[in-house]
Write a protein that holds these residues in place. Structure first.
Motif, PDB file in Angstrom:
ATOM      1  N   ALA A   1       0.830  -1.211   0.000  1.00  8.16           N
ATOM      2  CA  ALA A   1       0.000   0.000   0.000  1.00  8.16           C
ATOM      3  C   ALA A   1       0.859   1.255   0.000  1.00  8.16           C
ATOM      4  N   PHE A   2       1.930   1.246   0.795  1.00 11.59           N
ATOM      5  CA  PHE A   2       2.819   2.414   0.850  1.00 11.59           C
ATOM      6  C   PHE A   2       3.518   2.638  -0.487  1.00 11.59           C
ATOM      7  N   TYR A   3       3.933   1.576  -1.135  1.00 16.29           N
ATOM      8  CA  TYR A   3       4.596   1.678  -2.444  1.00 16.29           C
ATOM      9  C   TYR A   3       3.652   2.281  -3.486  1.00 16.29           C
ATOM     10  N   CYS A   4       2.408   1.796  -3.517  1.00 17.24           N
ATOM     11  CA  CYS A   4       1.436   2.320  -4.488  1.00 17.24           C
ATOM     12  C   CYS A   4       1.119   3.785  -4.227  1.00 17.24           C
ATOM     13  N   MET A   5       0.956   4.158  -2.965  1.00 20.87           N
ATOM     14  CA  MET A   5       0.665   5.553  -2.643  1.00 20.87           C
ATOM     15  C   MET A   5       1.860   6.449  -2.939  1.00 20.87           C
ATOM     16  N   THR A   6       3.078   5.919  -2.829  1.00 16.82           N
ATOM     17  CA  THR A   6       4.259   6.700  -3.178  1.00 16.82           C
ATOM     18  C   THR A   6       4.280   7.023  -4.669  1.00 16.82           C
ATOM     19  N   LEU A   7       3.956   6.027  -5.510  1.00 16.85           N
ATOM     20  CA  LEU A   7       3.879   6.275  -6.945  1.00 16.85           C
ATOM     21  C   LEU A   7       2.819   7.323  -7.269  1.00 16.85           C
ATOM     22  N   LEU A   8       1.654   7.200  -6.641  1.00 18.52           N
ATOM     23  CA  LEU A   8       0.585   8.170  -6.892  1.00 18.52           C
ATOM     24  C   LEU A   8       0.978   9.556  -6.403  1.00 18.52           C
ATOM     25  N   TYR A   9       1.695   9.616  -5.283  1.00 17.58           N
ATOM     26  CA  TYR A   9       2.156  10.906  -4.759  1.00 17.58           C
ATOM     27  C   TYR A   9       3.110  11.583  -5.744  1.00 17.58           C
ATOM     28  N   ILE A  10       4.037  10.813  -6.313  1.00 19.41           N
ATOM     29  CA  ILE A  10       4.995  11.390  -7.266  1.00 19.41           C
ATOM     30  C   ILE A  10       4.263  11.948  -8.481  1.00 19.41           C
ATOM     31  N   ILE A  11       3.318  11.195  -9.009  1.00 16.96           N
ATOM     32  CA  ILE A  11       2.577  11.644 -10.192  1.00 16.96           C
ATOM     33  C   ILE A  11       1.776  12.910  -9.893  1.00 16.96           C
TER      34      ILE A  11
ATOM     35  N   ARG B   1      -2.795  17.533  -6.485  1.00 15.34           N
ATOM     36  CA  ARG B   1      -2.753  17.021  -5.118  1.00 15.34           C
ATOM     37  C   ARG B   1      -4.124  16.642  -4.591  1.00 15.34           C
ATOM     38  N   LYS B   2      -5.188  17.194  -5.172  1.00 14.72           N
ATOM     39  CA  LYS B   2      -6.529  16.817  -4.729  1.00 14.72           C
ATOM     40  C   LYS B   2      -6.820  15.359  -5.059  1.00 14.72           C
ATOM     41  N   LEU B   3      -6.201  14.844  -6.116  1.00 15.70           N
ATOM     42  CA  LEU B   3      -6.434  13.448  -6.488  1.00 15.70           C
ATOM     43  C   LEU B   3      -5.912  12.503  -5.419  1.00 15.70           C
ATOM     44  N   ILE B   4      -4.711  12.738  -4.917  1.00 19.56           N
ATOM     45  CA  ILE B   4      -4.155  11.844  -3.901  1.00 19.56           C
ATOM     46  C   ILE B   4      -4.880  11.997  -2.571  1.00 19.56           C
ATOM     47  N   SER B   5      -5.378  13.197  -2.266  1.00 14.99           N
ATOM     48  CA  SER B   5      -6.137  13.366  -1.025  1.00 14.99           C
ATOM     49  C   SER B   5      -7.476  12.642  -1.101  1.00 14.99           C
ATOM     50  N   SER B   6      -8.113  12.639  -2.285  1.00 12.83           N
ATOM     51  CA  SER B   6      -9.376  11.918  -2.430  1.00 12.83           C
ATOM     52  C   SER B   6      -9.161  10.415  -2.357  1.00 12.83           C
ATOM     53  N   VAL B   7      -8.054   9.930  -2.947  1.00 12.01           N
ATOM     54  CA  VAL B   7      -7.746   8.506  -2.866  1.00 12.01           C
ATOM     55  C   VAL B   7      -7.461   8.101  -1.428  1.00 12.01           C
ATOM     56  N   SER B   8      -6.748   8.954  -0.688  1.00 13.65           N
ATOM     57  CA  SER B   8      -6.436   8.646   0.703  1.00 13.65           C
ATOM     58  C   SER B   8      -7.693   8.592   1.550  1.00 13.65           C
ATOM     59  N   SER B   9      -8.653   9.511   1.294  1.00 14.25           N
ATOM     60  CA  SER B   9      -9.898   9.500   2.070  1.00 14.25           C
ATOM     61  C   SER B   9     -10.727   8.265   1.762  1.00 14.25           C
ATOM     62  N   ILE B  10     -10.783   7.872   0.465  1.00 15.06           N
ATOM     63  CA  ILE B  10     -11.513   6.654   0.100  1.00 15.06           C
ATOM     64  C   ILE B  10     -10.868   5.438   0.742  1.00 15.06           C
ATOM     65  N   ASN B  11      -9.540   5.407   0.716  1.00 13.69           N
ATOM     66  CA  ASN B  11      -8.817   4.265   1.260  1.00 13.69           C
ATOM     67  C   ASN B  11      -9.021   4.143   2.760  1.00 13.69           C
ATOM     68  N   SER B  12      -9.003   5.289   3.470  1.00 15.29           N
ATOM     69  CA  SER B  12      -9.176   5.244   4.922  1.00 15.29           C
ATOM     70  C   SER B  12     -10.592   4.834   5.302  1.00 15.29           C
ATOM     71  N   LEU B  13     -11.586   5.299   4.542  1.00 14.74           N
ATOM     72  CA  LEU B  13     -12.965   4.915   4.834  1.00 14.74           C
ATOM     73  C   LEU B  13     -13.195   3.432   4.579  1.00 14.74           C
ATOM     74  N   ASP B  14     -12.682   2.945   3.460  1.00 18.84           N
ATOM     75  CA  ASP B  14     -12.927   1.553   3.095  1.00 18.84           C
ATOM     76  C   ASP B  14     -12.159   0.588   3.983  1.00 18.84           C
TER      77      ASP B  14
END
Length: 224
Positions: free
Chosen positions: A127-137, A196-209
């Motif tokens: 999960a950390f690896y995938c979020m790191t890639l998304l953060y860079i993009i 940056r809004k994209l990664i924040s929305s993904v993080s919120s979805i991930n935390s809720l799920d």
């Protein structure tokens, strides 16, 4: 993958060879996006730093017009980058999102069923690896858009219009209008704006799920 091999007891070493090409693809696409966004951001920063040289030249209006045409071309290139790679990077972001959700959900359910173990650490690494890639993009797209948009506009707004001639003032206003009408936004052909809004929305979805397994099961069918 070596971390997964050591942390997950049911994984054999030869199983890792089935994932190396996937990791190469993920890292290669991330590097391609990083190089494109960094190049455009540096060109925009160079243009912004040299605006004062254009204003101090013998014909500032002509140089500002040339800079405006160059900026419009650069903005269109940035927009076309997202459209050209829209299908590939849309699937890329969906793959990262799905992998992050599944890895987080798996680690949470394993902790709830069997307690903490090394297996959960391996899933957290995924999960950390995938979020790191998304953060860079998302971060590189954000910086490129900011350097070409708000920072460039701020440079133009700080120009002392009373110290220049009428033609130069018109070029400055036309430059600001071009920035407003051609916003340098990385858009995946209407699917999503990459910032940056994209990664924040993904993080919120991930935390809720991840905190609600039942909701995760329902949202997977709704989202895909």
């Amino acid at each position: 993958m070596l971390a997964q091999f050591y942390l997950q007891t049911d994984m054999l070493f030869w199983h890792t060879f089935g994932y190396y090409h996937i990791l190469a693809m993920l890292n290669g696409l991330c590097a391609l996006w990083f190089i494109n966004c960094t190049a455009k951001g540096r060109v925009a920063a160079w243009m912004a730093q040299n605006l004062h040289n254009a204003l101090e030249s013998t014909d500032p209006a002509s140089l500002l017009g040339a800079y405006r045409d160059l900026w419009v071309d650069l903005s269109h290139m940035m927009q076309q980058l997202g459209r050209a790679y829209s299908g590939m990077y849309s699937v890329y972001c969906l793959l990262i999102l799905l992998t992050t959700i599944v890895a987080s959900y798996g680690s949470v359910t394993e902790i709830m069923d069997q307690g903490l173990s090394f297996k959960e650490a391996g899933l957290f690494i995924v999960a950390f690896y995938c979020m790191t890639l998304l953060y860079i993009i998302c971060n590189e797209a954000h910086h490129a858009s900011r350097k070409m948009g708000p920072e460039f506009r701020e440079r133009l707004l700080n120009v002392n219009l009373s110290a220049v001639d009428q033609r130069t003032r018109q070029e400055v206003h036309m430059f600001l209008t071009a920035i407003d009408k051609n916003p340098p936004i990385m858009n995946l052909n209407g699917y999503a704006n990459v910032n940056r809004k994209l990664i924040s929305s993904v993080s919120s979805i991930n935390s809720l799920d991840s905190t609600n397994p039942e909701r995760k099961r329902k949202n997977c069918f709704v989202a895909f």
